[in-house]
Motif scaffolding. Structure first.
Motif, PDB file in Angstrom:
ATOM      1  N   MET A 113       0.201  14.250 -58.182  1.00  0.00           N
ATOM      2  CA  MET A 113      -1.066  13.600 -57.126  1.00  0.00           C
ATOM      3  C   MET A 113      -1.505  15.208 -56.572  1.00  0.00           C
ATOM      4  N   SER A 114      -2.417  16.064 -57.233  1.00  0.00           N
ATOM      5  CA  SER A 114      -2.037  17.177 -55.867  1.00  0.00           C
ATOM      6  C   SER A 114      -2.368  17.311 -54.909  1.00  0.00           C
ATOM      7  N   ALA A 115      -2.165  17.739 -54.526  1.00  0.00           N
ATOM      8  CA  ALA A 115      -2.990  18.136 -52.295  1.00  0.00           C
ATOM      9  C   ALA A 115      -4.558  17.430 -52.484  1.00  0.00           C
ATOM     10  N   GLY A 116      -4.150  17.226 -50.828  1.00  0.00           N
ATOM     11  CA  GLY A 116      -6.037  17.190 -50.616  1.00  0.00           C
ATOM     12  C   GLY A 116      -5.585  15.990 -49.004  1.00  0.00           C
ATOM     13  N   ALA A 117      -6.020  15.395 -48.777  1.00  0.00           N
ATOM     14  CA  ALA A 117      -6.717  14.943 -47.706  1.00  0.00           C
ATOM     15  C   ALA A 117      -5.898  14.001 -47.134  1.00  0.00           C
ATOM     16  N   SER A 118      -5.183  13.071 -45.752  1.00  0.00           N
ATOM     17  CA  SER A 118      -4.800  11.798 -46.114  1.00  0.00           C
ATOM     18  C   SER A 118      -5.245  11.654 -44.603  1.00  0.00           C
ATOM     19  N   TRP A 119      -5.950  10.173 -44.822  1.00  0.00           N
ATOM     20  CA  TRP A 119      -5.892   9.623 -43.959  1.00  0.00           C
ATOM     21  C   TRP A 119      -5.850   8.283 -42.847  1.00  0.00           C
ATOM     22  N   ARG A 120      -4.709   8.183 -41.648  1.00  0.00           N
ATOM     23  CA  ARG A 120      -4.113   7.342 -41.587  1.00  0.00           C
ATOM     24  C   ARG A 120      -3.825   6.419 -40.499  1.00  0.00           C
ATOM     25  N   PHE A 121      -4.318   4.884 -40.420  1.00  0.00           N
ATOM     26  CA  PHE A 121      -4.795   4.275 -39.155  1.00  0.00           C
ATOM     27  C   PHE A 121      -3.978   3.113 -39.791  1.00  0.00           C
ATOM     28  N   ASP A 122      -4.195   2.380 -38.279  1.00  0.00           N
ATOM     29  CA  ASP A 122      -3.547   0.857 -38.408  1.00  0.00           C
ATOM     30  C   ASP A 122      -5.467  -0.219 -38.508  1.00  0.00           C
ATOM     31  N   ALA A 123      -4.835  -0.831 -39.108  1.00  0.00           N
ATOM     32  CA  ALA A 123      -6.268  -2.622 -39.158  1.00  0.00           C
ATOM     33  C   ALA A 123      -5.622  -3.264 -39.512  1.00  0.00           C
ATOM     34  N   ILE A 124      -5.700  -4.766 -39.082  1.00  0.00           N
ATOM     35  CA  ILE A 124      -5.657  -6.236 -39.781  1.00  0.00           C
ATOM     36  C   ILE A 124      -4.380  -6.011 -39.601  1.00  0.00           C
ATOM     37  N   GLY A 125      -3.956  -5.506 -38.652  1.00  0.00           N
ATOM     38  CA  GLY A 125      -1.984  -5.832 -38.522  1.00  0.00           C
ATOM     39  C   GLY A 125      -1.408  -5.225 -39.071  1.00  0.00           C
ATOM     40  N   THR A 126      -1.726  -3.885 -39.800  1.00  0.00           N
ATOM     41  CA  THR A 126      -1.091  -2.953 -40.713  1.00  0.00           C
ATOM     42  C   THR A 126      -1.352  -1.870 -40.466  1.00  0.00           C
ATOM     43  N   THR A 127      -0.838  -1.320 -41.292  1.00  0.00           N
ATOM     44  CA  THR A 127      -0.611   0.245 -41.598  1.00  0.00           C
ATOM     45  C   THR A 127      -1.954   1.168 -42.780  1.00  0.00           C
ATOM     46  N   TRP A 128      -2.611   1.531 -42.961  1.00  0.00           N
ATOM     47  CA  TRP A 128      -3.641   1.957 -44.118  1.00  0.00           C
ATOM     48  C   TRP A 128      -3.181   3.530 -44.302  1.00  0.00           C
ATOM     49  N   THR A 129      -3.356   3.908 -45.371  1.00  0.00           N
ATOM     50  CA  THR A 129      -3.162   4.864 -45.768  1.00  0.00           C
ATOM     51  C   THR A 129      -4.423   4.874 -46.801  1.00  0.00           C
ATOM     52  N   VAL A 130      -5.391   6.366 -46.684  1.00  0.00           N
ATOM     53  CA  VAL A 130      -5.693   7.168 -47.659  1.00  0.00           C
ATOM     54  C   VAL A 130      -5.794   8.161 -47.729  1.00  0.00           C
ATOM     55  N   HIS A 131      -6.041   8.408 -49.023  1.00  0.00           N
ATOM     56  CA  HIS A 131      -5.924  10.419 -50.357  1.00  0.00           C
ATOM     57  C   HIS A 131      -7.252  10.045 -51.065  1.00  0.00           C
ATOM     58  N   THR A 132      -7.488  11.460 -50.278  1.00  0.00           N
ATOM     59  CA  THR A 132      -8.753  11.708 -50.472  1.00  0.00           C
ATOM     60  C   THR A 132      -8.598  13.331 -51.251  1.00  0.00           C
ATOM     61  N   GLU A 133      -9.401  14.442 -52.355  1.00  0.00           N
ATOM     62  CA  GLU A 133      -9.456  15.498 -52.403  1.00  0.00           C
ATOM     63  C   GLU A 133      -9.858  16.105 -51.196  1.00  0.00           C
ATOM     64  N   ARG A 134     -10.873  15.547 -50.195  1.00  0.00           N
ATOM     65  CA  ARG A 134     -11.466  16.782 -49.594  1.00  0.00           C
ATOM     66  C   ARG A 134     -11.002  15.526 -47.880  1.00  0.00           C
ATOM     67  N   ASP A 135     -11.355  16.457 -47.104  1.00  0.00           N
ATOM     68  CA  ASP A 135     -11.590  15.894 -45.620  1.00  0.00           C
ATOM     69  C   ASP A 135     -12.682  14.654 -45.705  1.00  0.00           C
ATOM     70  N   ILE A 136     -11.975  13.286 -45.063  1.00  0.00           N
ATOM     71  CA  ILE A 136     -13.532  12.082 -45.010  1.00  0.00           C
ATOM     72  C   ILE A 136     -14.093  12.418 -44.468  1.00  0.00           C
ATOM     73  N   PRO A 137     -15.748  12.183 -44.428  1.00  0.00           N
ATOM     74  CA  PRO A 137     -16.343  12.533 -43.200  1.00  0.00           C
ATOM     75  C   PRO A 137     -16.379  11.967 -42.073  1.00  0.00           C
ATOM     76  N   GLY A 138     -16.415  12.168 -40.492  1.00  0.00           N
ATOM     77  CA  GLY A 138     -16.454  11.261 -39.828  1.00  0.00           C
ATOM     78  C   GLY A 138     -17.551   9.935 -39.810  1.00  0.00           C
ATOM     79  N   ALA A 139     -18.976  10.030 -40.575  1.00  0.00           N
ATOM     80  CA  ALA A 139     -19.746   9.495 -40.693  1.00  0.00           C
ATOM     81  C   ALA A 139     -19.043   7.938 -41.685  1.00  0.00           C
ATOM     82  N   VAL A 140     -18.086   8.134 -42.663  1.00  0.00           N
ATOM     83  CA  VAL A 140     -17.665   7.557 -43.515  1.00  0.00           C
ATOM     84  C   VAL A 140     -16.343   7.296 -43.336  1.00  0.00           C
ATOM     85  N   ARG A 141     -15.522   7.966 -42.115  1.00  0.00           N
ATOM     86  CA  ARG A 141     -14.600   6.548 -41.346  1.00  0.00           C
ATOM     87  C   ARG A 141     -14.976   5.965 -40.172  1.00  0.00           C
ATOM     88  N   GLU A 142     -15.711   5.917 -39.743  1.00  0.00           N
ATOM     89  CA  GLU A 142     -17.030   5.172 -39.308  1.00  0.00           C
ATOM     90  C   GLU A 142     -17.112   3.810 -39.897  1.00  0.00           C
TER      91      GLU A 142
END
Length: 286
Positions: free
Chosen positions: A1-30
């Motif tokens: 997979m090509s390089a992109g942006a990763s967002w890592r966070f904890d929720a529902i007692g586990t760790t999530w990782t989201v990989h996208t081509e570009r940074d996820i805007p703050g409003a979308v993260r919210e």
């Protein structure tokens, strides 16, 4: 997979990782975090303020948006596994000490009959005390909803990894996913190269809390399973893949996989692997 942006966070007692081509805007993260929080407040039995906790002594409430989608699949799971998989396994888990309610006996407790106790349509109804637990497919359902939200707001590659429940769209580019060895987290038993769809894994070395105690129970006995130790299921959506990964711990799992047209792998406690793989994009190491 090509390089992109990763967002890592904890929720529902586990760790999530989201990989996208570009940074996820703050409003979308919210919006993603808000979606997860609503789901957690509805379905988590680890929150005293959740909907399922409020129903533990019986009662009724307006059915959350995910009710039909999840519980209708539970009907199929229960039928395929002769009720080994049940949405009322929560009390059995709590009896063995896995939950927030006090008074765990440590004595295995079979799940009550969901057919006699649980109803859903516009309302979610428990006619007697019981603890709903959607762990057999809930994380997959939530991964699908997070994926759908991101897909509606972002172009390009989207990969949502909810600690073993993966939903992705590689935009035609393969995403390589290692299949972790159930007895050695530093090794893999194989690798999947997927351009789209979902792979969900489950293993008895995850979510453990005592000697021989883990989260995969047989609803008929209230005991942890001990023949199958790890499973993987490959389907277009994560909810069904997550559900199948649970069903594969039981005898009816392979037949359900055939009905759903799924590829699958399971590892037995004696080290043998059973599988049905039809595509060369999933490779098991020999």
């Amino acid at each position: 997979m090509s390089a992109g942006a990763s967002w890592r966070f904890d929720a529902i007692g586990t760790t999530w990782t989201v990989h996208t081509e570009r940074d996820i805007p703050g409003a979308v993260r919210e919006d993603v975090l808000s979606l997860i929080d609503v789901f957690d407040r509805e379905w988590s039995r680890f929150r005293a303020d959740s909907l399922v906790s409020s129903l533990a002594n019986g009662g009724r409430a307006a059915a959350p948006v995910d009710t039909g989608a999840m519980l209708d699949v539970y009907r199929e799971l229960a039928s395929a596994t002769d009720d080994a998989v049940t949405p009322l396994i929560g009390g059995s888990l709590e009896a063995l000490g896995y939950g927030i309610r006090a008074g765990a006996s440590g004595v295995p407790s079979p799940a009550p009959s969901w057919r006699d106790t649980l109803r859903w349509d516009d309302e979610l109804v428990l006619s007697a005390p019981a603890v709903i637990d959607v762990g057999a497919l809930g994380k997959g359902r939530l991964a699908d909803r997070v994926f759908d939200l991101l897909r509606s707001r972002l172009s390009g590659i989207v990969v949502v990894d909810a600690s073993g429940d993966v939903r992705l769209d590689g935009e035609g580019e393969p995403v390589r996913i290692a299949l972790e060895h159930p007895y050695d987290a530093t090794r893999a038993i194989g690798v999947a190269s997927l351009t789209a769809g979902a792979v969900c894994a489950s293993a008895t070395n995850r979510r453990t809390w005592g000697d021989g105690l883990h989260h995969v129970l047989d609803g008929r006995t209230g005991l942890p399973v001990d023949v199958v130790v790890a499973t993987w299921a490959f389907l277009p959506d994560a909810m069904h893949a997550d559900a199948l990964a649970t069903a594969l711990f039981f005898d009816g799992g392979p037949a359900l996989a055939q009905t759903w047209g799924a590829q699958w792998i399971r590892v037995l406690s004696d080290g043998r692997a059973e599988y049905q793989l039809t595509d060369a994009n999933i490779e098991l190491f020999r």
